[in-house]
Design a protein around this motif. Structure first.
Motif, PDB file in Angstrom:
ATOM      1  N   ARG A 195       0.814  -1.214   0.000  1.00  0.00           N
ATOM      2  CA  ARG A 195       0.000   0.000   0.000  1.00  0.00           C
ATOM      3  C   ARG A 195       0.852   1.270   0.000  1.00  0.00           C
ATOM      4  O   ARG A 195       0.360   2.340  -0.365  1.00  0.00           O
ATOM      5  N   MET A 196       2.090   1.160   0.400  1.00  0.00           N
ATOM      6  CA  MET A 196       2.971   2.336   0.367  1.00  0.00           C
ATOM      7  C   MET A 196       3.403   2.676  -1.047  1.00  0.00           C
ATOM      8  O   MET A 196       3.870   3.790  -1.298  1.00  0.00           O
ATOM      9  N   GLY A 197       3.271   1.716  -1.956  1.00  0.00           N
ATOM     10  CA  GLY A 197       3.603   1.977  -3.347  1.00  0.00           C
ATOM     11  C   GLY A 197       5.037   2.414  -3.530  1.00  0.00           C
ATOM     12  O   GLY A 197       5.963   1.819  -2.992  1.00  0.00           O
ATOM     13  N   ASP A 198       5.232   3.478  -4.287  1.00  0.00           N
ATOM     14  CA  ASP A 198       6.573   3.984  -4.569  1.00  0.00           C
ATOM     15  C   ASP A 198       7.054   4.996  -3.531  1.00  0.00           C
ATOM     16  O   ASP A 198       8.082   5.648  -3.741  1.00  0.00           O
ATOM     17  N   ASP A 199       6.323   5.113  -2.423  1.00  0.00           N
ATOM     18  CA  ASP A 199       6.674   6.117  -1.414  1.00  0.00           C
ATOM     19  C   ASP A 199       6.730   5.486  -0.014  1.00  0.00           C
ATOM     20  O   ASP A 199       5.978   5.863   0.883  1.00  0.00           O
ATOM     21  N   PRO A 200       7.640   4.494   0.185  1.00  0.00           N
ATOM     22  CA  PRO A 200       7.739   3.870   1.514  1.00  0.00           C
ATOM     23  C   PRO A 200       8.561   4.733   2.471  1.00  0.00           C
ATOM     24  O   PRO A 200       9.764   4.865   2.324  1.00  0.00           O
ATOM     25  N   ARG A 201       7.875   5.332   3.422  1.00  0.00           N
ATOM     26  CA  ARG A 201       8.528   6.160   4.430  1.00  0.00           C
ATOM     27  C   ARG A 201       7.995   5.770   5.804  1.00  0.00           C
ATOM     28  O   ARG A 201       6.818   5.468   5.961  1.00  0.00           O
ATOM     29  N   ARG A 202       8.878   5.827   6.808  1.00  0.00           N
ATOM     30  CA  ARG A 202       8.471   5.438   8.167  1.00  0.00           C
ATOM     31  C   ARG A 202       7.279   6.257   8.656  1.00  0.00           C
ATOM     32  O   ARG A 202       6.381   5.726   9.297  1.00  0.00           O
ATOM     33  N   GLU A 203       7.292   7.564   8.371  1.00  0.00           N
ATOM     34  CA  GLU A 203       6.232   8.408   8.899  1.00  0.00           C
ATOM     35  C   GLU A 203       4.871   8.072   8.316  1.00  0.00           C
ATOM     36  O   GLU A 203       3.836   8.493   8.841  1.00  0.00           O
ATOM     37  N   ARG A 204       4.833   7.288   7.249  1.00  0.00           N
ATOM     38  CA  ARG A 204       3.565   6.902   6.648  1.00  0.00           C
ATOM     39  C   ARG A 204       2.989   5.623   7.274  1.00  0.00           C
ATOM     40  O   ARG A 204       1.876   5.232   6.936  1.00  0.00           O
ATOM     41  N   ILE A 205       3.727   4.972   8.134  1.00  0.00           N
ATOM     42  CA  ILE A 205       3.257   3.698   8.697  1.00  0.00           C
ATOM     43  C   ILE A 205       1.893   3.845   9.372  1.00  0.00           C
ATOM     44  O   ILE A 205       0.977   3.062   9.081  1.00  0.00           O
ATOM     45  N   PRO A 206       1.673   4.814  10.273  1.00  0.00           N
ATOM     46  CA  PRO A 206       0.347   4.928  10.892  1.00  0.00           C
ATOM     47  C   PRO A 206      -0.760   5.172   9.874  1.00  0.00           C
ATOM     48  O   PRO A 206      -1.824   4.542   9.929  1.00  0.00           O
ATOM     49  N   GLU A 207      -0.516   6.065   8.946  1.00  0.00           N
ATOM     50  CA  GLU A 207      -1.510   6.379   7.921  1.00  0.00           C
ATOM     51  C   GLU A 207      -1.896   5.130   7.126  1.00  0.00           C
ATOM     52  O   GLU A 207      -3.087   4.855   6.911  1.00  0.00           O
ATOM     53  N   VAL A 208      -0.894   4.371   6.712  1.00  0.00           N
ATOM     54  CA  VAL A 208      -1.162   3.194   5.891  1.00  0.00           C
ATOM     55  C   VAL A 208      -1.803   2.083   6.717  1.00  0.00           C
ATOM     56  O   VAL A 208      -2.790   1.462   6.298  1.00  0.00           O
ATOM     57  N   MET A 209      -1.279   1.817   7.908  1.00  0.00           N
ATOM     58  CA  MET A 209      -1.845   0.757   8.736  1.00  0.00           C
ATOM     59  C   MET A 209      -3.291   1.064   9.120  1.00  0.00           C
ATOM     60  O   MET A 209      -4.150   0.179   9.113  1.00  0.00           O
TER      61      MET A 209
END
Length: 414
Positions: free
Chosen positions: A352-366
């Motif tokens: 789901r992170m696609g081409d933009d895997p960043r740690r700060e996106r973990i909560p948003e994606v989860m």
């Protein structure tokens, strides 16, 4: 980027593809690394090995099908021997030295809870812990719950189901035998809360120190509980300690139902008790109840179980973590199945992170993962106020030499 197929489609692909025929992705090439601290040696080493094998079995499959545009996943294991100090050092190394994408697959309450302050300390780096093998509350409650995402049901969920079912069959004097650490106290508190909801209290309790081996004599603790007139016992322990307690209880003539939690590793505990039964001629496997947080790996009507069995049946295990060579991995187990399902969820998060895997996106994606089909009959569901994906608890008992779903609690009616 190619989307990882759903469970049903993966099963179809397995008919023509196997893990052994797909070349490994070059290390570091569009790869996300996750740090895993667990016991791979000592009295609880098999827990770490089984969980790691299930987790990496699915991730190897995921990496083989992620496609050229996707991100591969690698889990870097570190042995902590089920001790908080080494786990703390492993975690510091993961964060500061190795710069891992996240922590994942930690095994054990005393270890995982010990490093929770590090998540807060390094919050500016957006360090999160994903899918630990523990049902403890500190990983679910504030102030640290915001940094942790769990798949499994909690120990409070497990103990509530066990206590309620025992009360349903008239067993209200429940004793507790528990490990004297964060894990044991969480389970003890779960039993206490479940009984308090019915206006009852723990009838008697006894504890032991973490690290007890199967050779340990628990006759004194058994007699202490029996002297209080308990009519059922809940054990919050690890496989060696619980097996030793069951052995000594049965040797003392105790025929009460003895229940345990998922962390015990019921498969390994049963192996120990079967071996003792062969040596002594006494059956130590009767009237055991174990709560599980995943369905039985024999329920092949579930597509997730079929996928797990197909992949694990052909899985060689790759390079074992340091110390893993001490153990002979089992083909299937409740523990490796849980690790496998957590691998599925980890893969979904990365996808789901696609081409933009960043740690700060973990909560948003989860927190965007709602009704995710793991192929086990219940979907994983997360949200801003829900960092635990599943609540299901599956009571099991020994039938035909294996832990299987409890078909009726009437056999234990008092």
């Amino acid at each position: 980027m190619r989307k990882i197929p759903p469970v049903a489609a993966l099963l179809a692909l397995l008919a023509v593809l196997t893990l052994g025929l797909v070349p490994a992705r070059a290390q570091g090439e569009r790869e996300l690394v996750f740090g895993m601290s667990a016991a791979f040696t000592g009295a609880n080493g098999e827990l770490g090995i089984e969980y790691y094998r299930g987790l990496t079995a699915y991730l190897d499959y995921y990496n083989a099908h992620v496609g050229e545009g996707g991100w591969a996943i690698r889990v870097e294991p570190a042995n902590d021997g089920y001790n908080p100090g080494p786990c703390f050092q492993n975690t510091v190394n993961f964060i500061v030295r190795d710069n891992v994408f996240a922590l994942a697959g930690y095994v054990g309450t005393p270890t995982a809870t010990h490093v929770l302050p590090l998540l807060q300390k390094f919050s500016d780096r957006h360090i999160y812990m994903l899918f630990p093998f523990t049902g403890a509350q500190p990983l679910r409650d504030e102030p640290f719950g915001r940094y942790v995402f769990n798949l499994r049901a909690s120990y409070f969920d497990e103990t509530r189901v066990l206590v309620n079912r025992l009360l349903d069959v008239g067993r209200s004097r429940i004793g507790v035998f528990y490990q004297s650490d964060a894990y044991g106290r969480t389970g003890w508190d779960g039993v206490r809360r479940a009984l308090a909801a019915h206006g009852l209290r723990i009838a008697s309790e006894a504890a032991y120190r973490r690290g007890a081996a199967f050779e340990r004599d628990f006759s004194f603790e058994v007699q202490h509980l029996l002297a209080a007139g308990v009519d059922a016992i809940v054990v919050v322990g690890t496989y060696a300690a619980q097996a030793a307690f069951v052995r000594d209880a049965r040797n003392a003539g105790c025929g009460l139902p003895i229940a345990g939690l998922s962390f015990t590793d019921s498969d390994k505990m049963l192996d120990l008790l079967k071996g003792e039964s062969e040596r002594s001629g006494r059956d130590y496997t009767a009237d055991l109840i174990q709560s599980q947080v995943v369905p039985s790996y024999e329920e092949t009507g579930l597509p997730g179980v079929r996928l797990y069995r197909e992949i694990m049946g052909n899985y060689e295990g790759g390079a074992m973590p340091s110390g893993g060579e001490e153990y002979s991995p089992r083909r299937y187990s409740f523990v490796s199945f849980e690790g496998f399902l957590n691998g599925m969820l980890l893969g979904e998060m990365v996808r789901r992170m696609g081409d933009d895997p960043r740690r700060e996106r973990i909560p948003e994606v989860m927190e965007s993962i709602r009704d995710f089909d793991l192929g086990i009959g219940v979907d994983a569901h997360f949200g801003p106020d829900r960092h635990q994906g599943l609540d299901a608890v599956y009571p099991t008992t020994v039938r035909e030499g294996r832990f299987r779903a409890v078909d009726s609690w009437e056999r234990w009616r008092k």
